[in-house]
Every structure is written in structure tokens, then in C-alpha cells.
Design a protein around this motif. Structure first.
Motif, PDB file in Angstrom:
ATOM      1  N   THR A  59       0.796  -1.227   0.000  1.00  0.00           N
ATOM      2  CA  THR A  59       0.000   0.000   0.000  1.00  0.00           C
ATOM      3  C   THR A  59       0.830   1.279   0.000  1.00  0.00           C
ATOM      4  OG1 THR A  59      -0.223  -0.109   2.404  1.00  0.00           O
ATOM      5  CG2 THR A  59      -1.976  -1.111   1.096  1.00  0.00           C
ATOM      6  N   ASN A  60       2.033   1.257   0.558  1.00  0.00           N
ATOM      7  CA  ASN A  60       2.819   2.489   0.609  1.00  0.00           C
ATOM      8  C   ASN A  60       3.547   2.795  -0.700  1.00  0.00           C
ATOM      9  OD1 ASN A  60       4.775   0.522   0.853  1.00  0.00           O
ATOM     10  ND2 ASN A  60       5.637   1.298   2.765  1.00  0.00           N
ATOM     11  N   THR A  61       3.460   1.913  -1.673  1.00  0.00           N
ATOM     12  CA  THR A  61       4.028   2.178  -3.006  1.00  0.00           C
ATOM     13  C   THR A  61       2.967   1.947  -4.078  1.00  0.00           C
ATOM     14  OG1 THR A  61       4.894  -0.079  -3.161  1.00  0.00           O
ATOM     15  CG2 THR A  61       6.412   1.636  -2.360  1.00  0.00           C
ATOM     16  N   VAL A  87      12.558  -9.439  -5.247  1.00  0.00           N
ATOM     17  CA  VAL A  87      12.459  -8.785  -3.949  1.00  0.00           C
ATOM     18  C   VAL A  87      13.635  -9.157  -3.035  1.00  0.00           C
ATOM     19  CG1 VAL A  87       9.958  -8.488  -3.960  1.00  0.00           C
ATOM     20  CG2 VAL A  87      10.921 -10.629  -3.130  1.00  0.00           C
ATOM     21  N   SER A  88      14.798  -9.311  -3.596  1.00  0.00           N
ATOM     22  CA  SER A  88      15.935  -9.692  -2.753  1.00  0.00           C
ATOM     23  C   SER A  88      16.627  -8.449  -2.205  1.00  0.00           C
ATOM     24  CB  SER A  88      16.936 -10.538  -3.533  1.00  0.00           C
ATOM     25  OG  SER A  88      17.763  -9.724  -4.318  1.00  0.00           O
ATOM     26  N   SER A  89      17.377  -8.633  -1.153  1.00  0.00           N
ATOM     27  CA  SER A  89      18.127  -7.525  -0.559  1.00  0.00           C
ATOM     28  C   SER A  89      19.295  -7.099  -1.451  1.00  0.00           C
ATOM     29  CB  SER A  89      18.652  -7.930   0.822  1.00  0.00           C
ATOM     30  OG  SER A  89      19.532  -9.033   0.701  1.00  0.00           O
ATOM     31  N   GLU A  90      19.596  -7.873  -2.467  1.00  0.00           N
ATOM     32  CA  GLU A  90      20.709  -7.558  -3.366  1.00  0.00           C
ATOM     33  C   GLU A  90      20.330  -6.529  -4.424  1.00  0.00           C
ATOM     34  OE1 GLU A  90      21.959 -11.314  -4.903  1.00  0.00           O
ATOM     35  OE2 GLU A  90      22.333 -12.102  -2.904  1.00  0.00           O
ATOM     36  N   GLY A  91      19.042  -6.298  -4.627  1.00  0.00           N
ATOM     37  CA  GLY A  91      18.598  -5.335  -5.627  1.00  0.00           C
ATOM     38  C   GLY A  91      18.189  -4.022  -4.986  1.00  0.00           C
ATOM     39  N   ASP A  92      17.476  -3.208  -5.765  1.00  0.00           N
ATOM     40  CA  ASP A  92      17.004  -1.932  -5.233  1.00  0.00           C
ATOM     41  C   ASP A  92      15.481  -1.820  -5.292  1.00  0.00           C
ATOM     42  OD1 ASP A  92      16.698  -1.741  -7.955  1.00  0.00           O
ATOM     43  OD2 ASP A  92      17.760   0.159  -8.164  1.00  0.00           O
ATOM     44  N   ASN A  93      14.805  -2.962  -5.313  1.00  0.00           N
ATOM     45  CA  ASN A  93      13.344  -2.962  -5.364  1.00  0.00           C
ATOM     46  C   ASN A  93      12.690  -2.966  -3.993  1.00  0.00           C
ATOM     47  OD1 ASN A  93      13.158  -2.796  -8.091  1.00  0.00           O
ATOM     48  ND2 ASN A  93      12.640  -4.937  -8.421  1.00  0.00           N
ATOM     49  N   VAL A  94      13.464  -3.169  -2.932  1.00  0.00           N
ATOM     50  CA  VAL A  94      12.926  -3.132  -1.578  1.00  0.00           C
ATOM     51  C   VAL A  94      13.848  -2.240  -0.746  1.00  0.00           C
ATOM     52  CG1 VAL A  94      12.103  -4.424   0.417  1.00  0.00           C
ATOM     53  CG2 VAL A  94      12.093  -5.508  -1.842  1.00  0.00           C
ATOM     54  N   LEU A  95      13.276  -1.145  -0.241  1.00  0.00           N
ATOM     55  CA  LEU A  95      14.037  -0.201   0.567  1.00  0.00           C
ATOM     56  C   LEU A  95      13.330  -0.010   1.906  1.00  0.00           C
ATOM     57  CD1 LEU A  95      14.727   2.473  -2.202  1.00  0.00           C
ATOM     58  CD2 LEU A  95      16.279   0.688  -1.398  1.00  0.00           C
ATOM     59  N   THR A  96      14.024   0.607   2.846  1.00  0.00           N
ATOM     60  CA  THR A  96      13.430   0.869   4.154  1.00  0.00           C
ATOM     61  C   THR A  96      13.808   2.259   4.633  1.00  0.00           C
ATOM     62  OG1 THR A  96      13.164   0.050   6.407  1.00  0.00           O
ATOM     63  CG2 THR A  96      15.354  -0.168   5.445  1.00  0.00           C
ATOM     64  N   ASP A  97      12.944   2.821   5.473  1.00  0.00           N
ATOM     65  CA  ASP A  97      13.248   4.075   6.156  1.00  0.00           C
ATOM     66  C   ASP A  97      13.600   3.803   7.612  1.00  0.00           C
ATOM     67  OD1 ASP A  97      10.801   3.439   7.285  1.00  0.00           O
ATOM     68  OD2 ASP A  97       9.776   5.244   6.597  1.00  0.00           O
ATOM     69  N   GLY A  98      13.792   2.527   7.938  1.00  0.00           N
ATOM     70  CA  GLY A  98      14.082   2.119   9.299  1.00  0.00           C
ATOM     71  C   GLY A  98      12.838   1.658  10.039  1.00  0.00           C
ATOM     72  N   THR A  99      11.666   1.969   9.490  1.00  0.00           N
ATOM     73  CA  THR A  99      10.395   1.580  10.110  1.00  0.00           C
ATOM     74  C   THR A  99       9.576   0.692   9.185  1.00  0.00           C
ATOM     75  OG1 THR A  99      10.356   3.703  11.251  1.00  0.00           O
ATOM     76  CG2 THR A  99       8.296   2.480  11.187  1.00  0.00           C
ATOM     77  N   GLN A 100       9.439   1.118   7.939  1.00  0.00           N
ATOM     78  CA  GLN A 100       8.625   0.406   6.951  1.00  0.00           C
ATOM     79  C   GLN A 100       9.493  -0.098   5.800  1.00  0.00           C
ATOM     80  OE1 GLN A 100       4.827   2.178   5.621  1.00  0.00           O
ATOM     81  NE2 GLN A 100       5.541   3.996   6.709  1.00  0.00           N
ATOM     82  N   LEU A 101       8.998  -1.147   5.136  1.00  0.00           N
ATOM     83  CA  LEU A 101       9.617  -1.594   3.894  1.00  0.00           C
ATOM     84  C   LEU A 101       8.814  -1.033   2.736  1.00  0.00           C
ATOM     85  CD1 LEU A 101      10.448  -5.350   4.568  1.00  0.00           C
ATOM     86  CD2 LEU A 101      11.789  -3.315   5.087  1.00  0.00           C
ATOM     87  N   TYR A 102       9.513  -0.702   1.661  1.00  0.00           N
ATOM     88  CA  TYR A 102       8.897  -0.157   0.461  1.00  0.00           C
ATOM     89  C   TYR A 102       9.247  -1.070  -0.709  1.00  0.00           C
ATOM     90  CZ  TYR A 102       8.246   3.973   3.318  1.00  0.00           C
ATOM     91  OH  TYR A 102       7.867   4.831   4.319  1.00  0.00           O
ATOM     92  N   PHE A 103       8.260  -1.834  -1.180  1.00  0.00           N
ATOM     93  CA  PHE A 103       8.440  -2.723  -2.324  1.00  0.00           C
ATOM     94  C   PHE A 103       8.102  -1.907  -3.565  1.00  0.00           C
ATOM     95  CE2 PHE A 103       8.134  -5.487   1.218  1.00  0.00           C
ATOM     96  CZ  PHE A 103       8.776  -6.658   0.881  1.00  0.00           C
ATOM     97  N   ILE A 104       9.107  -1.553  -4.332  1.00  0.00           N
ATOM     98  CA  ILE A 104       8.933  -0.593  -5.406  1.00  0.00           C
ATOM     99  C   ILE A 104       8.432  -1.237  -6.692  1.00  0.00           C
ATOM    100  CG2 ILE A 104      10.155   1.090  -6.847  1.00  0.00           C
ATOM    101  CD1 ILE A 104      11.944   1.519  -4.320  1.00  0.00           C
TER     102      ILE A 104
END
Length: 147
Positions: A43-45, A108-125
Motif C-alpha cells: 500500500t505504501n508504493t 524482492v531480494s536484498s541484493e537489488g534496489d526494489n525493496v528499501l526501508t526508512d528504518g520503520t517500513q519496507l517499500y516494495f517498489i
């Protein structure tokens, strides 16, 4: 093709709805619905449908999405796993896919740039969502989960 809006708050994406269709195993009538499923899961993206256009080799869907700035950090695979498994009820299907009876999600792996965080939420781009059933069944299932 990705463009920034004039205020730098969102991106405009001009997408071929059939791109990566071999991975998605998608029926042509379900192409637009992948983005609705994304909106329910992430929902956040959320995508906003802007319109339809054409290119020399076919139709294009035009979408906008909130811009997730570079101040957001990559997240760990453990954070991604926890969100997908505990938050969405998906299970690892193999090294690249998480799924259930209705969908499978990849890219959706941590090796790419499709999932980021602000320290609170994850953003699946921009995950790839494969529907295992017709889109209407998938959407009905997820809309029922929201009730």
C-alpha cells in the motif's frame, strides 16, 4: 521508461504490460490487474493508473507511483522474509519466489534496489507478481482478507 514529475514527489512509469510475461505466466486479460494486486499488497508504493498509450511495438500502461528517495536504505533479506511471510502469508517456493495458492512474488531480494526501508517500513517498489489463478479470483481473495 521512468520519468520524474515536476515536483520530484512521484515517478511516472510507461510500462509494457506484457514485459516479463514469461516469468509471470500471465493471461493477456490479466495484464492491468497485476498493478491492482500490487496496490493491495504494498500500500505504501501504490500505483495510480494514469492512462494507456501506444508505442511502435504495442500498448503501454501509464502509471504513477510515489518517489522513494535515495535517503531510504536497502534492507536485509531477513526483513524482507519477515514481511512477506508474516505480513503477507507467503512462503518461500524456491530461491527467487515467495507464494501462496494465489500469487507468487519475485524480484524482492536484498541484493537489488526494489525493496528499501526508512528504518520503520519496507517499500516494495517494483516486484514481479505472478498470478496463479485468474485475476478476479486473486483480487477477490485479497479483498476478502482486507475485511
Amino acid at each position: 521508461i521512468v520519468f520524474f514529475d515536476e515536483k520530484g514527489q512521484k515517478v511516472i512509469k510507461v510500462r509494457n504490460p506484457f514485459a516479463k510475461s514469461a516469468i509471470k505466466q500471465m493471461h493477456s486479460q490479466d495484464a492491468i490487474y497485476e498493478h491492482l494486486v500490487h496496490n493491495v499488497l504494498f500500500t505504501n508504493t501504490r500505483y495510480l493508473f494514469v492512462g494507456i498509450s501506444e508505442d511502435v511495438d504495442g500498448v503501454r500502461i501509464i502509471l504513477s507511483q510515489p518517489y522513494i528517495s535515495k535517503k531510504f536504505m536497502p534492507c536485509s533479506q531477513e526483513e524482507i522474509d519477515r514481511y512477506l511471510m508474516e505480513g503477507l502469508g507467503l512462503k518461500p517456493e524456491n530461491r527467487y519466489f515467495y507464494g501462496n495458492d494465489y500469487i507468487a512474488v519475485t524480484d524482492v531480494s536484498s541484493e537489488g534496489d526494489n525493496v528499501l526501508t526508512d528504518g520503520t517500513q519496507l517499500y516494495f517498489i517494483d516486484p514481479i507478481i505472478m498470478m496463479k489463478k485468474p485475476a478476479i479470483e486473486v483480487l477477490n481473495y485479497y479483498y476478502e482478507q482486507l475485511k
